[in-house]
Scaffold this active site. Structure first.
Site, PDB file in Angstrom:
ATOM      1  N   LYS A  85       3.357   6.133   4.511  1.00 53.18           N
ATOM      2  CA  LYS A  85       2.789   4.790   4.492  1.00 53.18           C
ATOM      3  C   LYS A  85       2.760   4.164   5.875  1.00 53.18           C
ATOM      4  O   LYS A  85       2.482   2.978   6.017  1.00 53.18           O
ATOM      5  CB  LYS A  85       3.611   3.912   3.538  1.00 53.18           C
ATOM      6  CG  LYS A  85       3.738   4.498   2.135  1.00 53.18           C
ATOM      7  CD  LYS A  85       4.809   3.802   1.313  1.00 53.18           C
ATOM      8  CE  LYS A  85       5.042   4.546   0.006  1.00 53.18           C
ATOM      9  NZ  LYS A  85       6.185   4.018  -0.753  1.00 53.18           N
ATOM     10  N   PRO A 141       0.819  -1.191   0.000  1.00 56.12           N
ATOM     11  CA  PRO A 141       0.000   0.000   0.000  1.00 56.12           C
ATOM     12  C   PRO A 141       0.860   1.250   0.000  1.00 56.12           C
ATOM     13  O   PRO A 141       1.935   1.286   0.595  1.00 56.12           O
ATOM     14  CB  PRO A 141      -0.772  -0.101   1.316  1.00 56.12           C
ATOM     15  CG  PRO A 141      -0.205  -1.243   2.044  1.00 56.12           C
ATOM     16  CD  PRO A 141       0.961  -1.736   1.344  1.00 56.12           C
ATOM     17  N   GLU A 142       0.357   2.250  -0.660  1.00 56.30           N
ATOM     18  CA  GLU A 142       0.972   3.568  -0.645  1.00 56.30           C
ATOM     19  C   GLU A 142       0.067   4.459   0.202  1.00 56.30           C
ATOM     20  O   GLU A 142      -0.834   3.964   0.878  1.00 56.30           O
ATOM     21  CB  GLU A 142       1.127   4.078  -2.084  1.00 56.30           C
ATOM     22  CG  GLU A 142       1.834   3.058  -2.978  1.00 56.30           C
ATOM     23  CD  GLU A 142       2.053   3.510  -4.404  1.00 56.30           C
ATOM     24  OE1 GLU A 142       2.100   4.733  -4.633  1.00 56.30           O
ATOM     25  OE2 GLU A 142       2.174   2.652  -5.282  1.00 56.30           O
TER      26      GLU A 142
END
Length: 289
Positions: free
Chosen positions: A54, A2-3
């Site tokens: 993040k 995930p960003e």
DNA sequence: TGCCCCCTGCAG
DNA sequence: CTGCAGGGGGCA
């Protein structure tokens, strides 16, 4: 995996369910995934969630902070417990195209137990981790992080001055969390496409005007993705805590579109490697200097 | 500043 | 089998 947008979606989801909830106990299935003494967080109540880039921070009533980094394949999956105290199964697929099973599986590394919920930290590749910090040690840990893309301190001037500091390819600098917090491979590619800048251009060659354009596009892209629920790729490594898919993958401009035609000029999108990462761009819209 | 590595699994 | 994957730390 995930960003910034994916972590933000997860953060908001968990905030709505777990704020003021007490961590009753936890099971650590993979020792390398959890750093710290579990006793420091058991019977503590969650009083706040926050995010830089993040990294997701979970603040506890005893002053300790749980920091979560999902890296490439980390997931946080939340299951409500039934009145009998067992997880409510969501069914496996059930032919439902927008949701997958969110029960624990062979990539589950940590299980957090609450009174009304179970939270699974899954991580196939074991790159991610959950670590206990104090406010001081967390500050130290994050002291080199750049400004978050959605922070007010992330201004066009900040972007420009940061880019001026390096002669590395602009895309590599955008990905460097010590310069900017939150940008990952998807959004770096798409932001440079929208900004009509070739990813290999030296960061310090970027003009003030270009910086302004990149700045605007980064913010727009992040906000759009959050609204779409984040980007769920083919392997479903990012899903929301309830097992549902994000929809931003349908809006990629160049990321993972090599060989397909540019949305603006129909030229074939190219894939190159920059700083060891797959990099996608339109040779027509983003000419090399 | 660029490479290798941490790991697992999937597609070609 | 090789190459590739939303990340990033450590080391020359």
């Amino acid at each position: 995996m995930p960003e910034l947008p994916e972590v933000e979606v997860i953060k908001i989801f968990l905030e709505n369910k777990l704020l003021n909830q007490k961590i009753v106990s936890l099971d650590i299935l993979n020792t390398k995934s959890f750093i710290g003494d579990p006793k420091d967080i058991t019977n503590q109540t969650i009083i706040k969630f926050s995010r830089i880039g993040k990294q997701l921070s979970i603040y506890l009533s005893n002053g300790k902070i749980l920091l979560v980094h999902l890296k490439m394949t980390g997931q946080l999956i939340l299951n409500p417990l039934s009145s009998k105290g067992v997880p409510e199964g969501r069914g496996i697929l059930m032919g439902h195209p927008t949701k997958i099973n969110s029960m624990p599986n062979n990539s589950t590394r940590i299980i957090f137990k609450f009174k009304k919920y179970i939270l699974y930290f899954n991580d196939q590749r074991k790159f991610g981790w959950v670590q206990i910090f104090t406010p001081e040690s967390l500050k130290m840990f994050q002291k080199n992080l750049g400004h978050d893309i959605l922070d007010d301190k992330f201004t066009p001037n900040y972007l420009y001055s940061q880019l001026q500091r390096s002669s590395r390819p602009v895309k590599s600098v955008l990905l460097d969390q010590n310069f900017f917090a939150g940008i990952g491979n998807i959004y770096a590619n798409d932001a440079l496409f929208l900004s009509k800048i070739h990813p290999s251009v030296s960061a310090n060659q970027i003009t003030k005007i270009q910086s302004k354009i990149i700045h605007k596009n980064l913010i727009v892209i992040m906000q759009q993705s959050i609204l779409a629920g984040g980007s769920t790729m083919k392997d479903n490594k990012y899903i929301r805590p309830d097992g549902s898919f994000g929809n931003n993958q349908f809006f990629f401009r160049v990321y993972q579109r090599s060989g397909q035609s540019c949305l603006v000029c129909q030229t074939k999108i190219k894939r190159i490697v920059v700083g060891g990462r797959g990099t996608f761009f339109c040779p027509q819209c983003q000419p090399a200097l």
